[in-house]
Motif scaffolding. Sequence first.
Motif, PDB file in Angstrom:
ATOM      1  N   ARG A  32       0.852  -1.180   0.000  1.00 61.23           N
ATOM      2  CA  ARG A  32       0.000   0.000   0.000  1.00 61.23           C
ATOM      3  C   ARG A  32       0.892   1.236   0.000  1.00 61.23           C
ATOM      4  O   ARG A  32       1.299   1.729   1.040  1.00 61.23           O
ATOM      5  N   LEU A  33       1.202   1.689  -1.205  1.00 61.25           N
ATOM      6  CA  LEU A  33       2.126   2.817  -1.346  1.00 61.25           C
ATOM      7  C   LEU A  33       1.369   4.140  -1.290  1.00 61.25           C
ATOM      8  O   LEU A  33       0.150   4.197  -1.500  1.00 61.25           O
ATOM      9  N   TYR A  34       2.123   5.181  -1.024  1.00 60.90           N
ATOM     10  CA  TYR A  34       1.585   6.534  -0.835  1.00 60.90           C
ATOM     11  C   TYR A  34       0.836   7.019  -2.077  1.00 60.90           C
ATOM     12  O   TYR A  34       1.316   6.901  -3.195  1.00 60.90           O
ATOM     13  N   HIS A  39      -4.168   3.330  -0.983  1.00 62.09           N
ATOM     14  CA  HIS A  39      -4.018   4.330   0.083  1.00 62.09           C
ATOM     15  C   HIS A  39      -5.354   5.062   0.268  1.00 62.09           C
ATOM     16  O   HIS A  39      -5.799   5.277   1.393  1.00 62.09           O
ATOM     17  N   HIS A  84       1.589   5.745  10.641  1.00 60.33           N
ATOM     18  CA  HIS A  84       1.373   5.819   9.194  1.00 60.33           C
ATOM     19  C   HIS A  84       0.559   4.648   8.654  1.00 60.33           C
ATOM     20  O   HIS A  84       0.559   3.563   9.250  1.00 60.33           O
ATOM     21  N   ASP A  86       0.788   3.964   5.107  1.00 58.71           N
ATOM     22  CA  ASP A  86       1.447   3.429   3.914  1.00 58.71           C
ATOM     23  C   ASP A  86       2.292   2.234   4.347  1.00 58.71           C
ATOM     24  O   ASP A  86       2.616   2.083   5.534  1.00 58.71           O
ATOM     25  N   GLY A 127       0.767   9.424   5.571  1.00 60.92           N
ATOM     26  CA  GLY A 127       0.753   8.635   4.343  1.00 60.92           C
ATOM     27  C   GLY A 127       2.102   8.257   3.764  1.00 60.92           C
ATOM     28  O   GLY A 127       2.197   7.352   2.957  1.00 60.92           O
ATOM     29  N   ASP A 128       3.157   8.963   4.109  1.00 57.60           N
ATOM     30  CA  ASP A 128       4.446   8.676   3.456  1.00 57.60           C
ATOM     31  C   ASP A 128       5.520   8.529   4.505  1.00 57.60           C
ATOM     32  O   ASP A 128       6.326   9.423   4.728  1.00 57.60           O
TER      33      ASP A 128
END
Length: 420
Positions: A32-34, A39, A84, A86, A127-128
């Motif tokens: 689950r990338l930014y 996301h 986070h 992500d 998120g990142d």
Amino acid sequence: MIPLDLAALGARADAMLTELAAISAEPDRLTRLYLTPEHRRAADLVAAWMAAAGLAVREDALATVRGRWEAPSGTRRTLILGSHIDTIIDAGRFDGPLGVIAAIVAVDELRRIGVALPFAVEVCAFGDEEGVRFPTTLLGSSAVAGILDPADLDRTDAYDVSVRAALATYGCDPEAVAAARIAAEDAVGYLEVHIEQGPVLEREGVPLGVVTAIAGATRAVVTVSGEAGHAGTVPMGLRLDALAAASELVLAVERIGHAGAASDLVATVGRMAVRPGAVNVVPGAVELSLDVRASSDAPRRAAMAAIAAAAAEIAARRGVGIDIAVTHDRDTAPCTPAIVDVLSDAVAALGLPPRRLMSGAGHDGQAMAMLTDIGMIFVRCRGGVSHNPAEYASPEDIGLAVAALVRAVEGLAEKERERR
Ligand SMILES: [Zn+2]
């Protein structure tokens, strides 16, 4: 103090972790990338949980989901909780989400038992943090802390999509960065629950740890430039093979990591892209990642200098170019002693030894430390394994972590009342 139902808190948080972990880019593993559609879905779920816990939810310019519980007094003073959502590629389900979910469950519990706090509480789902999609990390927490470098918005992913463009596609307004910031005078502190990602707590049979400092880290993108040529016709002596040069550099990085002055110095090349990348072509260019960390700043800086010297020597001897572009350089962030004490008391109130330890992994707290006082609670994880689908923390330990967070918020409330 009203007693807490640890088993219920742990079971509830554990069920939420399972639900969030189902949101992935891939069917068989968690990725689950930014600023990806995954996301988006995870953020929507977290926002729904926050709303159900009675928080006023918004999403800021950097896609951080923020749930706010106003104080009865209406003060702007704000305690920030979070982590986070992500993940890395093929992640475990606890790294990051545990801290977000623990915060939501803890706030819900505080509201349920009717605590009137002297400050607002804001739960942040950043998120990142992992820095996998873009050559950046901690973008969300940096914006909240007011230290975001605007140049980071122009950094691009492997498909040449900039952070700015990805934010717009995601539904955020990258121009509204300033509004994401919390004023330093309004910040009470930042607390984060996270799995330990190491073996210390498990080895000692201790469920929770109190973090004393977060290790600094330097990350760089290294570009080795040689000359592409026909694998059948360019003689060995006339080659400028970028991959052979890069390989020497990888071994130098490993050697320097071993030889560092600090026993906890680590240096890693985790990714390498070879161009043009064909069986019958001498590699013309290689891009590789570099990640160097230690629990104090001097050994990390010395290692980076040694790697630069090794790169210069390899480049000169082989006639290739080696460029090291630092994309992330963050010094060690000590946790605030007063918060460490409050967290230690909170852990002790559960009848547990408040084991203090250092974090070798990076966390959003490093950015938040530029804004306010920080502290972290670590949760024992099986085998010390993380960044791996085998990552595991028990519902019992998670229940203890939520309870410790509840007690820590109460402890900080006490301090805030004394402060007036
Ligand atoms: Zn994490």
